[in-house]
Design an enzyme around this catalytic site. Structure first.
Site, PDB file in Angstrom:
ATOM      1  N   LYS A  87      47.723  43.517  59.453  1.00 17.50           N
ATOM      2  CA  LYS A  87      46.653  43.467  58.457  1.00 17.50           C
ATOM      3  C   LYS A  87      45.973  44.835  58.405  1.00 17.50           C
ATOM      4  CE  LYS A  87      43.080  40.063  57.322  1.00 17.50           C
ATOM      5  NZ  LYS A  87      42.188  39.050  57.920  1.00 17.50           N
TER       6      LYS A  87
HETATM    7  C1  E4P Z   1      40.645  37.132  55.480  1.00 17.77           C
HETATM    8  O1  E4P Z   1      41.699  37.328  56.013  1.00 17.77           O
HETATM    9  C2  E4P Z   1      39.356  37.152  56.190  1.00 17.77           C
HETATM   10  O2  E4P Z   1      39.577  36.866  57.556  1.00 17.77           O
HETATM   11  C3  E4P Z   1      38.378  36.112  55.726  1.00 17.77           C
HETATM   12  O3  E4P Z   1      38.898  35.287  54.726  1.00 17.77           O
HETATM   13  C4  E4P Z   1      37.003  36.604  55.510  1.00 17.77           C
HETATM   14  O4  E4P Z   1      36.201  35.532  55.141  1.00 17.77           O
HETATM   15  P1  E4P Z   1      34.616  35.509  55.259  1.00 17.77           P
HETATM   16  O5  E4P Z   1      34.059  36.115  54.018  1.00 17.77           O
HETATM   17  O6  E4P Z   1      34.284  34.044  55.345  1.00 17.77           O
HETATM   18  O7  E4P Z   1      34.250  36.273  56.497  1.00 17.77           O
END
Ligand code: E4P
Length: 217
Positions: A87
Site C-alpha cells: 500500500k
Molecule cells: C483504507 O485502506 C483505509 O485504511 C481506511 O479505509 C481509512 O478509513 P477511515 O477514514 O475510517 O480512517
C-alpha cells in the site's frame, strides 16, 4: 464485488472471515497502532498473522515517503507473504514506486486518493487497486460517492484494469451505493458488513415462521 475488512483487529478479521464473504483485508498505521502494536517487527508479524487467517489480498502500508525508501520497504513487505499488497500513498514518489513495483510483478494499492486525477495517475502507473476515501470526503462536505462514479467512468473509458477499492466506508448504505456505482471492492468496518444482514421484516417474518412451526408435532 469483493468485500475487504478495514481493520487490524484479529478477532474482527476472524469473525468476518467466518461469515464466508471476506475477500481480503486492508490495514494502515493508525489501525495497527489502535491494536497496541509497538514495533516494526510486531507490525510485520501481524501482517503474517492476518495472511494466515484470510485467503485473499492483504494490504500492508509503507511508511517511507521517498522513492528509495518506498521501494525498499515495499520489497520487504512483499517478501513477507504472497498475499501481501503493498500500500503506497498517493504522492509523486509513490506513483514512481508503483510504476516500479508493477514492472516487478508486485501488486499495489494506491492509498489516500481524493480526486479523479489522482485515480487516473494511479491507474497509469499500473496500481492493482486504487483507494478513494469516501467517508473522509463526506466528512468535509464533499460527495465521496460522486468520486467513485467519476473513477468508474474514467477507468471504463480506457479499459484500465486497476480495481476501485472504495475505502473509508462508514456504514451499510455506503457499501450498497458503491455496489450500485460499480466499485470493484469495498473495504469496511465489521459493523458495516453485518448491518447488511438487518431488516425488521426479516425478524418479524422469522418470528412468525418459528411460532407457526411449533404447531407441528
Ligand atoms: C483504507 O485502506 C483505509 O485504511 C481506511 O479505509 C481509512 O478509513 P477511515 O477514514 O475510517 O480512517
Amino acid at each position: 464485488m469483493k468485500f475487504f475488512i478495514d481493520t487490524a483487529n484479529l478477532a474482527q478479521i476472524k469473525e468476518a472471515n467466518d461469515l464466508g464473504v471476506l475477500d481480503g483485508v486492508t490495514t494502515n498505521p493508525s489501525l495497527m497502532a489502535k491494536e497496541g502494536i509497538k514495533s516494526n517487527a510486531a507490525v510485520m508479524k501481524h501482517y503474517v498473522d492476518i495472511c494466515n487467517i484470510v485467503k485473499g489480498d492483504i494490504s500492508a502500508e509503507v511508511i517511507a515517503t521517498n522513492y528509495d525508501g518506498i521501494v525498499a520497504e515495499g520489497e520487504e513487505l512483499a517478501k513477507l507473504h504472497e498475499q501481501i499488497i503493498v500500500k503506497v500513498p498517493m504522492i509523486k514518489d509513490g506513483i514512481k514506486a508503483i510504476h516500479y513495483f508493477t514492472s516487478k510483478g508486485i501488486k499495489t494499492n494506491c492509498t489516500l486518493v481524493f480526486s479523479a486525477g489522482q485515480a487516473l495517475l494511479a491507474a497509469k502507473a499500473g496500481a492493482t487497486y486504487v483507494s478513494p476515501f469516501i467517508g473522509r470526503l463526506d466528512d468535509v462536505s464533499t460527495d465521496g460517492l460522486q468520486l467513485i462514479s467519476e473513477i468508474r467512468q474514467i477507468y471504463d473509458n480506457y479499459g484500465f484494469q486497476t480495481q476501485i477499492l472504495a475505502a473509508s466506508i462508514r456504514h451499510a448504505m455506503h457499501i450498497i451505493n458503491c455496489a450500485k456505482l460499480g466499485a470493484d471492492v469495498a473495504t469496511c468496518p465489521l459493523n458495516a458488513i453485518t448491518d447488511l444482514l438487518k431488516h425488521p421484516l426479516t425478524d418479524i417474518g422469522l418470528e412468525k415462521f418459528l411460532a407457526d412451526a411449533k404447531k407441528f408435532v
